[in-house]
Design a protein around this motif. Sequence first.
Motif, mmCIF file in Angstrom:
data_model
loop_
_atom_site.group_PDB
_atom_site.id
_atom_site.type_symbol
_atom_site.label_atom_id
_atom_site.label_comp_id
_atom_site.label_asym_id
_atom_site.label_seq_id
_atom_site.Cartn_x
_atom_site.Cartn_y
_atom_site.Cartn_z
ATOM 1 N N ARG A 173 -7.159 -6.716 11.267
ATOM 2 C CA ARG A 173 -7.512 -7.381 10.006
ATOM 3 C C ARG A 173 -8.830 -6.832 9.452
ATOM 4 N N TYR A 174 -9.776 -6.519 10.342
ATOM 5 C CA TYR A 174 -11.038 -5.935 9.904
ATOM 6 C C TYR A 174 -10.801 -4.595 9.217
ATOM 7 N N ARG A 175 -9.980 -3.744 9.827
ATOM 8 C CA ARG A 175 -9.723 -2.426 9.245
ATOM 9 C C ARG A 175 -9.024 -2.552 7.886
ATOM 10 N N ILE A 186 -9.081 0.672 -1.442
ATOM 11 C CA ILE A 186 -8.333 1.815 -0.930
ATOM 12 C C ILE A 186 -7.023 1.299 -0.343
ATOM 13 N N PRO A 187 -5.867 1.754 -0.833
ATOM 14 C CA PRO A 187 -4.584 1.276 -0.296
ATOM 15 C C PRO A 187 -4.428 1.674 1.165
ATOM 16 N N ILE A 188 -3.855 0.761 1.949
ATOM 17 C CA ILE A 188 -3.626 1.021 3.369
ATOM 18 C C ILE A 188 -2.182 0.648 3.703
ATOM 19 N N ILE A 194 -4.908 5.246 3.280
ATOM 20 C CA ILE A 194 -5.054 5.175 4.737
ATOM 21 C C ILE A 194 -3.682 4.842 5.318
ATOM 22 N N VAL A 195 -3.239 5.646 6.265
ATOM 23 C CA VAL A 195 -1.979 5.384 6.966
ATOM 24 C C VAL A 195 -2.324 5.090 8.424
ATOM 25 N N HIS A 196 -2.083 3.860 8.854
ATOM 26 C CA HIS A 196 -2.487 3.419 10.193
ATOM 27 C C HIS A 196 -1.261 3.291 11.089
ATOM 28 N N CYS A 197 -1.473 3.422 12.379
ATOM 29 C CA CYS A 197 -0.388 3.181 13.328
ATOM 30 C C CYS A 197 -0.091 1.684 13.378
ATOM 31 N N GLY A 198 0.872 1.286 14.184
ATOM 32 C CA GLY A 198 1.219 -0.130 14.288
ATOM 33 C C GLY A 198 0.131 -0.989 14.893
ATOM 34 N N GLY A 199 -0.781 -0.366 15.631
ATOM 35 C CA GLY A 199 -1.914 -1.103 16.184
ATOM 36 C C GLY A 199 -1.601 -1.886 17.448
ATOM 37 N N GLY A 222 0.797 -1.226 0.000
ATOM 38 C CA GLY A 222 0.000 0.000 0.000
ATOM 39 C C GLY A 222 0.826 1.271 0.000
ATOM 40 N N ALA A 223 2.071 1.192 0.451
ATOM 41 C CA ALA A 223 2.907 2.398 0.525
ATOM 42 C C ALA A 223 3.157 3.016 -0.841
#
Length: 412
Positions: free
Chosen positions: A369-371, A380-382, A355-360, A290-291
């Motif tokens: 996994r749901y997100r 949508i690339p994440i 979408i840029v997410h934190c490490g979680g 996704g990056a």
Amino acid sequence: MGMNETPSADRVHIGFFGRRNAGKSSIVNKVTGQELAVVSDVKGTTTDPVSKAMELLPMGPVVIIDTPGIDDEGYLGELRVLKAKQVLNRVDVAVLIVDATVGKTSVDEELIRIFKEKEIPYLVVYNKADLLKTKDGNQFSSENKLNQDAEQSIYASAVTGQNIYELKERIASLAVTDELKLRLVGDLLEPSDFAILVVPIDKAAPKGRLILPQQQTIRDVLEAGAAAIVIKEDELSNTLETLGKKPKLVITDSQVFAKVSKETPEDIWLTSFSILFARFKGNLKAAAAGAAAIDRLKDGDKILISEGCTHHRQCDDIGTVKLPRWIRNYTGKDLEFEYSSGREFPEDVTKYSLIVHCGGCMLNEREMRYRQKCALDQEIPITNYGIAIAYMQGILKRCVEMFPDVRKELNQ
């Protein structure tokens, strides 16, 4: 780890669902042996999901979640139902409480359909079994089979305690998995290896402690029989010179990737805490792919920056300040940024280009996994913080060198 040591994200999440007055909260209290939830005869007493981290034998560390009635009504009721359904995105085991004197309704059947669709192991509990009578007027017992899905159901009573022990055993059996849980970093190390952890101590660092990803990484290094050397970013060069032995890998906070990459010899593995957590949560391959969407961003595109925790924002916060600045500088584009934190994550993400997410680290694997699935299903690339930063620094391939399947994906 015991109750006080196991992070919430690493616990089995058990959600209790059902219609109002089916006795969800009463069953929760019986199962936990605590007055965790307020109970009454008034419909809709539970108005918001109630979570409790605890030890529950024979399972061990768990998070118990009591949810509002899935048949709540009115405007506020609809919001409560939405909250209850959002819990389904993070539970590892679902327990459906049915009023045994009424039986399953279409609402209950819809919940079962969702359990199956989301591949959540579930159990149907027919509560209030003490109020049931057999055809000849005798007291109902658990030996009486009134339903055809006995292997996924159990009759119980929160009033008399009937089958509560058996209920806990059944839940525990659903929570057990034969799959080997991927190590955070320990599977990359051998006993006597060194791992250097680069931990900046700046205004954003919590006072007097390390943040959870750093703590968990140190613990996993030690579990592998290796040594963890924790330093600040300005101590790396001197540490490498004086060690006397080459470290197996360097793990850095993503914010100082550029500096750490320059100072770490090419023959030493380099990665970041957030990249390790992306792998640990099962979403590294998609996040690495996704990056590349960063290079396709255009003027006016919207980007969602999402964090799994809520915290006080510092003046140079990575999510709301540094990342937007770095992405704008890298792309040279006029971009719009929106933010989400904690349990809030939009189901419809089609308006975003990335979408840029934190490490979680504060979210369990199922919710991460749901997100990710939300994003990928809507094309949508994440990606995540560390991967995005490594990509913009031109060092992403190096930072996943120790993960052959991800490296192969990036080389295609």
